[in-house]
Design a protein around this motif. Structure first.
Motif, short mmCIF file in Angstrom:
data_model
loop_
_atom_site.label_atom_id
_atom_site.label_comp_id
_atom_site.label_asym_id
_atom_site.label_seq_id
_atom_site.Cartn_x
_atom_site.Cartn_y
_atom_site.Cartn_z
N ARG A 112 0.83 -1.21 0.00
CA ARG A 112 0.00 0.00 0.00
C ARG A 112 0.86 1.26 0.00
N ILE A 113 1.96 1.25 0.78
CA ILE A 113 2.85 2.41 0.81
C ILE A 113 3.43 2.65 -0.58
N ILE A 114 3.78 1.56 -1.28
CA ILE A 114 4.34 1.69 -2.64
C ILE A 114 3.32 2.33 -3.58
N ASP A 122 0.70 4.20 -2.81
CA ASP A 122 0.47 5.60 -2.43
C ASP A 122 1.61 6.48 -2.92
N SER A 123 2.84 5.99 -2.80
CA SER A 123 4.00 6.78 -3.24
C SER A 123 3.97 6.99 -4.75
N GLU A 152 5.55 4.19 8.94
CA GLU A 152 4.98 4.46 7.62
C GLU A 152 5.47 5.78 7.03
N ARG A 212 7.63 5.84 3.64
CA ARG A 212 7.07 6.45 2.43
C ARG A 212 8.03 7.51 1.88
N SER A 213 8.61 8.30 2.78
CA SER A 213 9.58 9.31 2.34
C SER A 213 10.78 8.66 1.67
N ILE A 247 9.69 7.30 -1.84
CA ILE A 247 9.52 8.41 -2.80
C ILE A 247 10.87 8.91 -3.26
#
Length: 503
Positions: A356-358, A360-361, A391, A395-396, A399
């Motif tokens: 999910r993080i991938i 969203d990024s 998270e 995420r940072s 990105i």
């Protein structure tokens, strides 16, 4: 803590300060020690150093309430086995104590076995030196006393270089059974690059005559064809009246030792790199702080100046004022980036889905992807890829890594993001078909303030590496010029390793 350990069957001895702890050590045999970093008069680190000096085999577990990152290199150098954070939880306490006691038991057992092997080897050399009466008796002695040794391969050869003794250690080391190899030439055990002689063992053995001993490193070969480096000692076997009966070969596989040396070297390099990053961070933070305050004043003055001259100056002169303000803003952003790099990162881990993080990024980066004409291919673990992660910082990091790949594909290309989960490890790969990097750039890519771009501070990859290491993970880069770059990340699933790395 003492009562909890006693209920689990441990004998727990307590001490309130440095001096009483040494009294406990002097009067008792310890299997593990638990030391608080903060003690009366002398610190727990000093006690750790004293314990490491007196009894280096005792695993020492350090307790800390608020870990101080500046103390970690000193604690690691002093030889701490593990860490426990306050408040101490029963399960965590019992788990780390159990592991420490088991380590001590294995160390004691290993030391005992090594002493036995050393004692047996000395007995063997003494027996050979006293001119054993018969080679058969020597074989029997070797089989009875040393056949249980798995660390050393003991091989006896006759004067023609044929094997007459092949102990259990030799069977494990080479992958051949004693029945299979007895009577065959010892040269078959040598690696291809040393097997050109009729038998390298026999040629060496003959050079030492009836007396003496030869020791060196040689390349040997296992039954599956794999070659390895071993320490080889060759001694002559003589019967009564100095009659030469053959030679004894004692071999020790150095593969594990070399791996330990390499691991130690990598740990030392990592420690040196972390110390370097910490020093750079402190210096950068000081410089950025000193620069940021004057910049804030300049920005206010320039904005005030603009308000005063608006409508009074020509357009080209107003453009110069705007450029001054823009330059000040850029410098402020740069100072803020440096300060962000220097700040201590506090992770707040929880169970989240990396997939999910991938996604969203990638959604945030969609404008850059479309602008550069980049196609995205996702090969994500099904159905989910959960792990204990912070998270926001993760995420940072993602990105940052994916943005680097996008910038490396200015003329378009493909971005491939993959995840794979096992019982203990969650793996992530970010690959692109961009311009790539040379070996020197790959080597320095995680160094602070190192960049391959015309614009940028070179802090992004260093920050990404720092975040992944704080999660207890590992990151590696493979790149080829004009063929693209691949970044591989391995993260622990349950976060235990991450907690240890943070302490």
């Amino acid at each position: 803590m003492s009562e909890l350990l006693k209920r689990e069957g441990y004998e727990a001895l307590t001490a309130s300060d440095f001096e009483s702890a040494l009294s406990v050590l002097d009067g008792n045999r310890l299997d593990a020690a638990i030391v608080d970093i903060i003690l009366p008069r002398k610190s727990g680190i000093e006690l750790l150093k004293e314990l490491s000096t007196r009894e280096p085999s005792i695993p020492v577990i350090m307790i800390t309430g608020e870990p101080n990152i500046s103390q970690i290199p000193e604690i690691v150098r002093a030889g701490a086995y593990d860490f426990i954070s306050k408040p101490v939880i029963k399960d965590a306490l019992l788990k780390v104590v159990s592991k420490a006691v088991e380590k001590k038991r294995l160390l004691d057992e290993t030391r005992s076995l090594q002493d036995q092997v050393k004692h047996h080897a000395e007995q063997l050399e003494m027996t050979v030196a006293r001119r054993t009466r018969e080679l058969a008796e020597a074989h029997k002695f070797l089989n009875i006393v040393l056949d249980s040794s798995t660390e050393y391969a003991l091989i006896a050869i006759d004067k023609d270089g044929r094997i007459t003794l092949f102990n259990r250690g030799a069977e494990l080391m080479f992958g051949h059974s004693a029945e299979e190899f007895k009577g065959r030439r010892a040269a078959e055990l040598a690696a291809d690059d040393t097997a050109q002689n009729q038998t390298p063992f026999l040629s060496i053995a003959m050079s030492i005559a009836n007396q003496g001993r030869h020791q060196s490193e040689m390349r040997l070969r296992r039954s599956d064809g794999e070659s390895f480096t071993a320490s080889v000692a060759i001694t002559s076997i003589c019967e009564a009246e100095d009659e030469l009966m053959g030679y004894l070969i004692v071999a020790k596989d150095l593969t594990a030792d070399r791996l330990k040396e390499e691991h130690l070297r990598q740990m030392q390099e990592q420690l040196a790199r972390n110390e370097k990053i910490a020093a750079l961070g402190r210096m950068a933070a000081q410089v950025a702080h000193e620069v940021k305050n004057p910049l804030a004043g300049l920005r206010l003055y320039s904005l005030h100046l603009k308000s005063k001259v608006t409508g009074k100056l020509a357009d080209n002169e107003m453009a110069l004022v705007d450029k001054i303000i823009e330059g000040i803003n850029q410098l402020s952003d740069t100072a803020e980036q440096v300060l962000s790099f220097a700040r201590t990162v506090q992770l707040s881990r929880r169970k989240v889905d990396l997939n999910r993080i991938i996604k969203d990024s990638l959604a945030l980066l969609e404008p850059q992807l479309n602008e550069n004409g980049i196609n995205v291919h996702l090969n994500l673990a099904e159905p989910e890829a959960f792990a204990l992660l912070d998270e926001v910082s993760m995420r940072s990091t993602l990105i940052n890594l994916m943005l680097n790949s996008i910038q490396a594909m200015a003329q378009g290309g493909e971005l491939i993001v993959s995840t794979a989960a096992s019982e203990e490890t969650l793996r992530l790969s970010i690959a692109d078909t961009g311009c790539g990097m040379n070996e020197d750039q790959v080597k320095n890519i995680f160094e602070p303030f190192y960049t391959t771009k015309s614009q940028g501070l070179g802090l992004g990859m260093s920050f990404a590496s720092k975040i992944i290491e704080m999660h207890g993970g590992e990151v590696s880069v493979e790149s080829h010029l004009n063929r693209g770059t691949s970044i591989s990340i391995a993260l622990p699933m349950e976060g235990e390793k991450a907690n240890e790395a943070r302490c």
